[in-house]
Design a protein around this motif. Sequence first.
Motif, mmCIF file in Angstrom:
data_model
loop_
_atom_site.group_PDB
_atom_site.id
_atom_site.type_symbol
_atom_site.label_atom_id
_atom_site.label_comp_id
_atom_site.label_asym_id
_atom_site.label_seq_id
_atom_site.Cartn_x
_atom_site.Cartn_y
_atom_site.Cartn_z
ATOM 1 N N GLY A 8 56.009 28.671 75.719
ATOM 2 C CA GLY A 8 56.528 27.407 75.574
ATOM 3 C C GLY A 8 55.580 26.323 74.851
ATOM 4 N N GLY A 9 54.320 26.746 74.654
ATOM 5 C CA GLY A 9 53.632 25.923 74.026
ATOM 6 C C GLY A 9 54.056 25.431 72.480
ATOM 7 N N GLY A 10 53.270 24.785 71.861
ATOM 8 C CA GLY A 10 53.662 24.422 70.329
ATOM 9 C C GLY A 10 52.871 23.091 70.190
ATOM 10 N N LEU A 11 53.436 22.495 68.935
ATOM 11 C CA LEU A 11 53.207 21.460 68.153
ATOM 12 C C LEU A 11 54.338 20.376 68.549
ATOM 13 C CD1 LEU A 11 51.370 19.684 66.182
ATOM 14 C CD2 LEU A 11 52.711 20.767 64.230
ATOM 15 N N VAL A 12 54.060 19.136 68.633
ATOM 16 C CA VAL A 12 55.168 18.124 69.020
ATOM 17 C C VAL A 12 54.357 16.739 68.587
ATOM 18 C CG1 VAL A 12 54.326 17.464 71.483
ATOM 19 C CG2 VAL A 12 56.536 17.340 70.655
ATOM 20 N N GLN A 13 55.072 16.051 68.253
ATOM 21 C CA GLN A 13 54.662 14.578 67.678
ATOM 22 C C GLN A 13 54.492 13.846 69.245
ATOM 23 O OE1 GLN A 13 57.876 12.786 65.105
ATOM 24 N NE2 GLN A 13 56.343 13.454 63.251
ATOM 25 N N ALA A 14 53.815 12.655 68.987
ATOM 26 C CA ALA A 14 53.537 11.914 70.048
ATOM 27 C C ALA A 14 54.774 11.311 70.631
ATOM 28 C CB ALA A 14 52.590 10.873 69.832
ATOM 29 N N ASN A 73 61.402 30.291 92.664
ATOM 30 C CA ASN A 73 60.903 31.714 93.532
ATOM 31 C C ASN A 73 61.664 32.815 93.251
ATOM 32 O OD1 ASN A 73 58.852 30.089 94.523
ATOM 33 N ND2 ASN A 73 59.732 29.760 96.442
ATOM 34 N N ALA A 74 62.985 32.642 92.837
ATOM 35 C CA ALA A 74 63.793 33.697 92.729
ATOM 36 C C ALA A 74 63.527 34.511 91.301
ATOM 37 C CB ALA A 74 65.373 33.427 92.341
ATOM 38 N N ARG A 75 62.911 33.716 90.433
ATOM 39 C CA ARG A 75 62.339 34.148 88.896
ATOM 40 C C ARG A 75 60.892 34.473 88.951
ATOM 41 N NH1 ARG A 75 66.533 33.660 85.091
ATOM 42 N NH2 ARG A 75 68.375 32.281 85.919
ATOM 43 N N ASN A 76 60.233 34.157 90.223
ATOM 44 C CA ASN A 76 58.640 34.253 90.048
ATOM 45 C C ASN A 76 58.131 33.477 89.020
ATOM 46 O OD1 ASN A 76 59.076 35.977 92.427
ATOM 47 N ND2 ASN A 76 58.097 37.578 91.465
ATOM 48 N N THR A 77 58.566 32.314 88.797
ATOM 49 C CA THR A 77 58.207 31.480 87.547
ATOM 50 C C THR A 77 57.762 29.959 87.923
ATOM 51 O OG1 THR A 77 59.627 32.852 85.964
ATOM 52 C CG2 THR A 77 58.770 30.763 85.254
ATOM 53 N N VAL A 78 56.933 29.569 87.441
ATOM 54 C CA VAL A 78 56.232 28.174 87.549
ATOM 55 C C VAL A 78 56.591 27.423 86.116
ATOM 56 C CG1 VAL A 78 53.924 28.558 87.274
ATOM 57 C CG2 VAL A 78 54.573 26.606 88.170
ATOM 58 N N TYR A 79 56.913 26.149 86.010
ATOM 59 C CA TYR A 79 57.030 25.511 84.913
ATOM 60 C C TYR A 79 56.519 24.179 84.726
ATOM 61 C CZ TYR A 79 61.299 28.437 85.192
ATOM 62 O OH TYR A 79 62.244 29.322 85.093
ATOM 63 N N LEU A 80 56.066 23.695 83.517
ATOM 64 C CA LEU A 80 55.385 22.363 83.556
ATOM 65 C C LEU A 80 56.257 21.701 82.513
ATOM 66 C CD1 LEU A 80 53.039 20.549 84.689
ATOM 67 C CD2 LEU A 80 51.749 21.364 82.418
ATOM 68 N N GLN A 81 56.930 20.660 83.098
ATOM 69 C CA GLN A 81 57.652 19.611 81.993
ATOM 70 C C GLN A 81 56.866 18.466 81.650
ATOM 71 O OE1 GLN A 81 60.953 20.152 80.784
ATOM 72 N NE2 GLN A 81 60.244 18.523 79.389
ATOM 73 N N MET A 82 56.512 18.468 80.409
ATOM 74 C CA MET A 82 55.591 17.483 79.873
ATOM 75 C C MET A 82 56.582 16.615 78.880
ATOM 76 S SD MET A 82 52.394 20.011 78.906
ATOM 77 C CE MET A 82 53.294 20.610 77.831
ATOM 78 N N ASN A 83 56.606 15.249 79.228
ATOM 79 C CA ASN A 83 57.055 14.199 78.560
ATOM 80 C C ASN A 83 56.219 13.455 78.122
ATOM 81 O OD1 ASN A 83 59.653 15.543 79.337
ATOM 82 N ND2 ASN A 83 59.937 14.409 81.151
ATOM 83 N N SER A 84 56.630 12.525 77.263
ATOM 84 C CA SER A 84 55.890 11.384 76.754
ATOM 85 C C SER A 84 54.479 11.677 76.238
ATOM 86 C CB SER A 84 55.841 10.232 77.984
ATOM 87 O OG SER A 84 57.146 9.680 78.241
ATOM 88 N N LEU A 85 54.482 12.926 75.759
ATOM 89 C CA LEU A 85 53.165 13.257 75.313
ATOM 90 C C LEU A 85 52.345 12.502 74.229
ATOM 91 C CD1 LEU A 85 54.291 17.335 74.871
ATOM 92 C CD2 LEU A 85 52.567 16.365 76.239
ATOM 93 N N ALA A 86 51.114 12.494 74.396
ATOM 94 C CA ALA A 86 50.168 11.816 73.694
ATOM 95 C C ALA A 86 49.109 12.793 73.205
ATOM 96 C CB ALA A 86 49.494 10.650 74.533
ATOM 97 N N PRO A 87 48.371 12.191 71.828
ATOM 98 C CA PRO A 87 47.648 13.192 71.372
ATOM 99 C C PRO A 87 46.232 13.672 72.401
ATOM 100 C CG PRO A 87 48.089 11.457 69.970
ATOM 101 C CD PRO A 87 48.886 11.117 71.271
ATOM 102 N N GLU A 88 46.052 12.629 73.321
ATOM 103 C CA GLU A 88 44.998 13.066 74.428
ATOM 104 C C GLU A 88 45.537 14.313 75.158
ATOM 105 O OE1 GLU A 88 46.068 9.951 73.724
ATOM 106 O OE2 GLU A 88 46.256 9.055 75.513
ATOM 107 N N ASP A 89 46.740 14.474 75.129
ATOM 108 C CA ASP A 89 47.317 15.747 75.895
ATOM 109 C C ASP A 89 46.900 17.213 75.300
ATOM 110 O OD1 ASP A 89 49.882 13.775 76.788
ATOM 111 O OD2 ASP A 89 48.280 14.406 78.008
ATOM 112 N N THR A 90 46.395 16.852 73.982
ATOM 113 C CA THR A 90 46.376 18.132 73.206
ATOM 114 C C THR A 90 45.200 19.235 73.967
ATOM 115 O OG1 THR A 90 46.721 17.434 71.208
ATOM 116 C CG2 THR A 90 45.230 19.225 71.002
#
Length: 115
Positions: A8-14, A73-90
Motif C-alpha cells: 500500500g505504499g507509494g507517492l502522493v501529493q500533500a 482479526n479474521a484476516r490477520n491484517t492490520v491497517y494504517l489509514q493515513m490522511n492529510s499527508l504532509a512532506p514530513e510524513d515521508t
Amino acid sequence: QVYLRESGGGLVQAGGSLRLSCAASGVNFKIVPMDWYGQAPGKQRELVARITNVGSTNYADSVKGRFTISRDNARNTVYLQMNSLAPEDTAVYYCHVFYRGRDFWGQGSQVTVSS
C-alpha cells in the motif's frame, strides 16, 4: 515462522491519503498488539501507532487526528489509514509485532509525500 507482508505504499501529493496493510502469518494474531513504525531519511525508526489485541489505540503526537490504525482479526491484517499527508510524513513504514520474546518486522513500505 512469523511473516509480515506489507502493501500500500507509494507517492502522493500533500493533503492526500494512503492506506497501508500488513498481513501476518505464523502468529496468534488475535492476541497480540500490532504496531506501525516509521523511519524518515536519516532518522531513527519511531513508533507511529499501536493497536492492542482488544482494539485500543495510541499514536505518536505528530500523526494524531490524521492517521488511524485498525485491525481485522479474521484476516490477520492490520491497517494504517493515513490522511492529510504532509512532506514530513515521508518515510519507510514498517509493520511490527513482538511475539514469543522476539521482534518481527515487515519488509517496509515507502511512503513519499510531495509538496
